[in-house]
Write a protein that holds these residues in place. Sequence first.
Motif: not given
Length: 538
Positions: A1-3, A138-141, A145-148, A304-309
């Motif tokens: 899942m890409a943010a 659970g890790c997806i959730t 949130i971490a990307t925000l 990059s949100p994807t990087y953080v995700f």
Amino acid sequence: MAAPSPTLSSAELGHNQHHGVDNQTYGDEKVTPSPYEGEDVSNPDHLAEKEPEQVLASRNSMLGKMYQRFFSMGVEARGVERVLEDDRDPKNAINNLLMWFSVNTVLTTIPIGALGQAVFSLTLPHTIATIFCFTALGCITTAFIATLGPQTGCRTMVISRFSFGYAGGVILSIFNILTQLGFSVTCVVLGGQTLASINNTLPLTAGIIIVALCALIICFFGYDLLHIYERYAYIVITIIVIMLFALGGSSPAGYDLVAQSANEPTGANLAANILSFGGIMFGAVSGWSPVAADFNMRLPADTSPTYVFILTFFGVYIPVVFVSILGACLMTIQNPDYVAAYADNGMGALLSQTFSPWGGGGKFLMVVLSLSVIANNVPNTYSAALSIQALGKPFQRIPRFLWTVLVFLIYTIAGVIGRESFSAILSNLLSILSYWTAFFVVVVAEEHFLFRRPSQGGYNLDDYATPSKLPVGIAGIIAGMCGIAGAVIGMSQVYYTGPVAILIGDEFGGDLGFELAAVFAGVVYPPLRWLERRHFGR
């Protein structure tokens, strides 16, 4: 899942970037402008973003000098104030990955995996498969949130105001305070149990207090010391976990891969137990989502949100799966001494028994392992204090580090009182956590993807502390109530089984609480939010 890509408007990025102040030269004289030059000095929230130390010290003339002394020692002054762009550092990204490794490579994760057999009578293969699948959900959730954090520069409970409104954010902050206190209780109780099992002369209460005090010291200083400690804590514990895997599989122990075959249910009852254990695994990692942005809001907005995700997802997933599977494997040992140790004093005693062939060396490793819960308890304590500040401006006026002391006192007392009921506290807590974190993440995600796209105007970050400019919160609060209703009809707990949960299996039903909470909230929120924006314009 890409943010998604950052949704800050260009005007907002410009607002963030203009706060850096350079020395200016006029003729032969070098002039350093005021740090507040060009700013609205009448706005206390804005001043607190730039100089939290000065603002906190000026609010109380009696305590101001004490505050300044703490700040000069390295105590973090910033609380729930937004971090401006010129206060951020891109090097924090890898530190966050290592932080999640340390937070989850801990003693506390081991008994979570043990619940598959101890409570739900699952065989080891079914336990491991459930761990793999539900931990990923659970890790997806948490990763989303971490990307925000980098995109907004805000703490997680402050971010929730952009979907639940200011009042709704207060409600969620209360939920999160209770969540982090619950996690902290399990940390200090298990750490105390393990210390007491090593030295029979050490009372369990004393062990709990020792573990809690160690976490308090790190949390008192705050963000920087937290990241320094969490950057390295996982290394030694990872080695110890590998040793435990080896010792558990060798004589006089030995894993019995079919240990629960005779007791494991079949058919619908098996599905029910897998769903219930899966809810616990989901809650164990989704419980980090209400704090996930707290630890990376100092990353630049263009990270990059994807990087953080990806960093957050694997930073949580790998250690949780690795360590919880150890707990599941240890529960298959059929040696009578090991079985009796677990029956008498829980996981701490079982671990001590596993290390017993190494004598004094094993006891030393047990001491180190017991203190690993500090790494897990630190973010709980830190974020609980921030959530107290997020209850409103009167709470924000009291520094974060003082709230940290209050949080420490509460969970230490609670741990001492509930020290004899660790397994019940753990299983019930993690299931309940999965309910509210599920609808919380769904609502925040729908707000982000549907209503905060660049074409919709993104986030006006200056509004984070102004209730009149934030969403009213009707849509978020109603969606949350619907999520709670979904959890109630789908939950399967010792004290209550919902009408939907009871349809799965013959006896206790299967827990569908977090799934129904997410679905109910997810269906209700978009149309209600559309109506709210249309009527109120915000």
